[in-house]
Design a protein around this motif. Structure first.
Motif, PDB file in Angstrom:
ATOM      1  N   GLY A 268       0.810  -1.223  -0.356  1.00 24.80           N
ATOM      2  CA  GLY A 268       0.053  -0.384   0.161  1.00 24.80           C
ATOM      3  C   GLY A 268       1.266   1.038   0.000  1.00 24.80           C
ATOM      4  O   GLY A 268       0.384   2.257  -1.263  1.00 24.80           O
ATOM      5  N   GLY A 271       2.225   1.366  -2.938  1.00 21.32           N
ATOM      6  CA  GLY A 271       1.080   2.430  -4.272  1.00 21.32           C
ATOM      7  C   GLY A 271       1.354   3.529  -4.273  1.00 21.32           C
ATOM      8  O   GLY A 271       1.114   3.743  -5.126  1.00 21.32           O
ATOM      9  N   ALA A 272       1.384   4.038  -3.356  1.00 17.96           N
ATOM     10  CA  ALA A 272       0.711   5.205  -2.781  1.00 17.96           C
ATOM     11  C   ALA A 272       2.094   5.921  -3.122  1.00 17.96           C
ATOM     12  O   ALA A 272       1.670   7.527  -3.608  1.00 17.96           O
ATOM     13  CB  ALA A 272       0.381   5.573  -1.384  1.00 17.96           C
ATOM     14  N   ALA A 403      -3.907  -1.522  -5.102  1.00 15.99           N
ATOM     15  CA  ALA A 403      -3.003  -0.199  -4.539  1.00 15.99           C
ATOM     16  C   ALA A 403      -3.207   0.542  -5.101  1.00 15.99           C
ATOM     17  O   ALA A 403      -3.611   1.379  -4.540  1.00 15.99           O
ATOM     18  CB  ALA A 403      -1.583  -0.109  -3.005  1.00 15.99           C
ATOM     19  N   THR A 404      -2.424   0.052  -6.416  1.00 14.65           N
ATOM     20  CA  THR A 404      -2.105   1.640  -7.693  1.00 14.65           C
ATOM     21  C   THR A 404      -4.024   1.335  -8.205  1.00 14.65           C
ATOM     22  O   THR A 404      -4.247   2.927  -8.955  1.00 14.65           O
ATOM     23  CB  THR A 404      -1.848   1.605  -8.770  1.00 14.65           C
ATOM     24  OG1 THR A 404      -1.395  -0.061  -9.079  1.00 14.65           O
ATOM     25  CG2 THR A 404      -0.160   1.381  -7.783  1.00 14.65           C
ATOM     26  N   ARG A 406      -6.903   0.697  -6.424  1.00 14.61           N
ATOM     27  CA  ARG A 406      -8.380   0.611  -5.722  1.00 14.61           C
ATOM     28  C   ARG A 406      -8.988   0.062  -5.921  1.00 14.61           C
ATOM     29  O   ARG A 406     -10.212  -0.061  -5.640  1.00 14.61           O
ATOM     30  CB  ARG A 406      -8.315   1.553  -5.444  1.00 14.61           C
ATOM     31  CG  ARG A 406      -7.907   2.476  -5.500  1.00 14.61           C
ATOM     32  CD  ARG A 406      -6.997   2.892  -4.245  1.00 14.61           C
ATOM     33  NE  ARG A 406      -6.216   3.642  -3.837  1.00 14.61           N
ATOM     34  CZ  ARG A 406      -5.189   5.009  -4.278  1.00 14.61           C
ATOM     35  NH1 ARG A 406      -6.611   5.557  -3.585  1.00 14.61           N
ATOM     36  NH2 ARG A 406      -4.098   4.883  -4.502  1.00 14.61           N
ATOM     37  N   SER A 435      -3.485  -3.698   1.271  1.00 18.87           N
ATOM     38  CA  SER A 435      -2.558  -2.738   0.748  1.00 18.87           C
ATOM     39  C   SER A 435      -3.745  -1.765   0.393  1.00 18.87           C
ATOM     40  O   SER A 435      -2.925  -0.072   0.320  1.00 18.87           O
ATOM     41  CB  SER A 435      -1.830  -3.643  -0.921  1.00 18.87           C
ATOM     42  OG  SER A 435      -3.118  -4.575  -1.906  1.00 18.87           O
ATOM     43  N   SER A 439      -3.186   2.003   0.768  1.00 20.31           N
ATOM     44  CA  SER A 439      -2.659   2.834  -0.320  1.00 20.31           C
ATOM     45  C   SER A 439      -3.897   3.844   0.092  1.00 20.31           C
ATOM     46  O   SER A 439      -4.051   5.402  -0.130  1.00 20.31           O
ATOM     47  CB  SER A 439      -2.511   2.098  -1.672  1.00 20.31           C
ATOM     48  OG  SER A 439      -2.657   3.733  -2.567  1.00 20.31           O
ATOM     49  N   SER A 446      -6.857   6.256  -7.436  1.00 24.12           N
ATOM     50  CA  SER A 446      -6.556   5.818  -8.352  1.00 24.12           C
ATOM     51  C   SER A 446      -5.902   6.197  -9.445  1.00 24.12           C
ATOM     52  O   SER A 446      -5.715   7.199  -9.714  1.00 24.12           O
ATOM     53  CB  SER A 446      -7.499   4.495  -8.398  1.00 24.12           C
ATOM     54  OG  SER A 446      -8.019   4.842  -9.847  1.00 24.12           O
TER      55      SER A 446
END
Length: 633
Positions: A268, A271-272, A403-404, A406, A435, A439, A446
């Protein structure tokens, strides 16, 4: 010969008389052979699936040809080629590739002229489902050049974009309504993803969740059909085999899962950070005015990274496979360097404006992250016994992807389809859920909704065939051909004389609505001579009227429709930008609303009638006499 017309007339008269007498039977026959809307959508989706499968094969062959043309090492993986090249070529090729891809975009888009948005979500959320065909071709060629010269992007982006564009173009040629064009765009996206990854369920879930934002069966069934057809066509060319092979592992105890919660937390955060760095990279590159200069600079930076880490060339599929099979072959420090190098190279490539996908590079990052955690646990003597590092890699792939995007459901389905390994489901589900939550708490949007949020657009689902859920975008038509701000008064008069409209919208160079010219304001000037040739639309136009939005519900649009004096009420993408995207025929919208109200009233009346027909409940038994005196009235 003279008897033929007479015979024909007799046959025609007999047929007509028969139909007059048996018209109800004829209607029943027609109902049996007439395709329902659902059946038509399935057939359309099948055709789009064929398009997607063919485009996937052609795009793959084109990429192979581009790599052979630019790199001169036919038949070898692009990372192997990067390792074989001398350091000057390894540094120079990404620069020249970025410059060439940028030049194709810069001059190609100038050549085709100003067209609509190419963002799949935007044309569904705030548009009428029309993707520009010529712009899509230019972007596909630029993507081929970028991928062929080692850019850190995936081919799935070009395949998906081109499939959706071809589907939209087919619908435009057939003059279908916007709601059907939107469905075609989603089917094209589903076919592109399914063909690129040989994953039909993933393609359908991607289109339903990411593009449409709706899992209604009226929508999901065509997406499944398009995905299956595209995937089968791709399998006939590439065969059927898992993208990544991971050993089975039986999760039988809850004590085996805590480290995957930790992996989900790390995923997470990665990804964020990836989403935030993409945003910063795009903002920084936007300061460079020329597109080809931007992409050449991006190639320069990526080329510099490849001097130490040639593994960042390409989408990363083969390196990901090596990481899963033998992560110890890289070593902990070397794998950490590759992970960071790929992270930065992808951020730079996408931020500079290169056209391509980010799904496969995201899977690379996830595999690297999971392998790093697995190796650290193995060296420290922690974690479940006999747990392969490849399992951490696969779970990391799914969790970073979740995570990217959502979308944990999409990530889980994709990870299962590309590995064909169901035994990892418990760990994968847990890590993807964690995750996604981490994120989301660190970054609001996203990777797909970020561009829409920047343009103040909101995702809104819709259902086909439900009157109460119909939107302006479902019914709107092409916009009334607008005037430019500098259109002269004689030209305006000719437009009014050649069209039935009493109002004409006025737009600027970006197709943003800036005003409205009314016929009644110009009546006294239409017969004037050349002395008024200097008067232009900007001089006589009114302020922009209240406009509608494609995602606006019909019921919510009622106040604007009732207050408008126009036959065709303008539809804009957002109230802030006011880019003209369509027109809503006022009479048609009010008619649809009347039918909706009538249907609601009929349903309510039927309910009331049924309630009246129900027998009244028996009276309650008499209450026992109370010793208290009655209360005074």
């Amino acid at each position: 010969m003279a008897a033929w017309p007479k015979t024909f007339e007799q046959i025609f008269a007999s047929t007509r008389n028969y139909l007059r007498l048996n018209w109800q039977k004829a209607l029943r026959v027609r109902e049996r052979i007439w395709l329902s809307q659902e059946a038509l959508h399935l057939i359309m989706a099948g055709v789009v699936g064929v398009m997607g499968g063919v485009i996937n094969v052609l795009f793959y062959v084109s990429i192979e040809g581009a790599q052979d043309l630019f790199l001169r090492h036919p038949g070898q993986d692009i990372v192997q080629v990067a390792r074989l090249l001398s350091w000057p070529l390894r540094w120079l090729i990404p620069i020249l590739g970025g410059l060439a891809a940028g030049a194709v975009l810069h001059w190609g888009l100038r050549l085709v002229g100003k067209q609509g948005s190419t963002n799949l979500l935007e044309v569904v959320v705030a548009g009428d489902g029309r993707l520009p065909f010529r712009t899509g071709i230019v972007r596909a060629i630029s993507s081929l050049v970028s991928i062929g010269t080692g850019a850190s992007i995936g081919r799935e982006g070009g395949i998906t974009q081109l499939s959706a564009t071809m589907a939209s173009k087919w619908g435009q040629l057939a003059h279908w309504q916007p709601y059907r064009l939107r469905l075609l765009v989603a089917c094209g996206a589903a076919a592109g993803i399914a063909g690129a990854y040989n994953a039909p369920i993933t393609g359908a879930v991607f289109a339903a969740h990411i593009v449409l934002g709706n899992f209604s069966m009226n929508l999901f069934a065509p997406l499944l059909c398009a995905s299956v057809v595209s995937s089968m066509l791709s399998r006939s060319f590439f065969g059927i085999h898992p993208w990544y092979e991971v050993p089975n592992y039986d999760f039988t105890s809850i004590t085996q899962l805590p480290w995957f919660v930790v992996l989900g937390i790390f995923a997470g955060g990665v990804g964020a950070a990836f989403l935030r760095m993409l945003q910063i990279s795009k903002e920084m590159f936007q300061n460079i005015p020329l597109l080809y200069a931007r992409m050449a600079l991006g190639g320069l930076l990526v080329g510099t990274i490849t001097l130490g880490f040639p593994e960042v060339w390409g989408n990363g599929h083969d390196v990901t496979t090596q990481i899963i099979k033998d992560p110890n072959g890289f070593g902990l420090e070397w794998l950490s360097g590759i992970f960071l190098a790929k992270f930065v190279a992808t951020v730079i490539t996408v931020g500079s404006g290169a056209v391509g996908g980010v799904i496969t590079p995201t899977l690379f990052l996830g595999a690297g992250l999971g392998s790093l955690l697995g190796m650290a646990l193995q060296h420290g003597g922690m974690g479940p016994a006999n747990l392969s590092i490849g399992i951490y890699a696969l779970v990391g792939m799914g969790s970073v992807f979740a995570a990217t995007t959502r979308s944990p459901l999409l990530a889980i389905v994709m990870a299962l389809e590309i590995t064909q390994n169901y035994s990892l489901m418990p760990a994968l589900m847990l890590a993807c859920a964690v995750s996604t939550l981490v994120s989301r708490s660190l970054h609001a949007n996203s990777i797909y909704t970020e561009p829409l949020k920047l343009r103040n657009l909101e995702m809104e689902s819709f259902r086909l065939g439900a009157a109460t859920e119909q939107t302006i975008g479902d019914l709107m038509r092409a916009p009334v051909t607008p005037l430019r701000e500098n259109t002269t008064l004689p030209e305006i008069g000719e437009r009014f004389l050649s069209s039935p409209n009493n109002y004409l919208p006025v737009v600027d160079a970006q197709f943003r609505m800036v005003g409205l010219v009314a016929l009644q304001d110009l009546k006294e000037y239409l017969g004037a001579g050349s002395e008024l040739n200097a008067v232009i639309a900007a001089d006589v136009m009114r302020p922009p009227p209240p406009c509608l939005l494609p995602g606006q519900k019909l019921l919510d649009a009622l106040p604007v429709l009732l207050a408008s004096e126009q036959r065709n009420v303008p539809v804009v993408n957002t109230l802030e930008e006011k880019r003209l995207v369509g027109a809503m025929l006022r009479a048609e919208a009010l008619s649809a609303l009347s039918e909706m109200i009538a249907a609601t009233t009929k349903t309510t009346s039927s309910t009331e009638t049924i309630a009246k027909e129900k027998p009244a409940p028996p009276p309650p038994p008499p209450a026992a006499k109370s010793e208290r005196p009655p209360a005074p009235e």
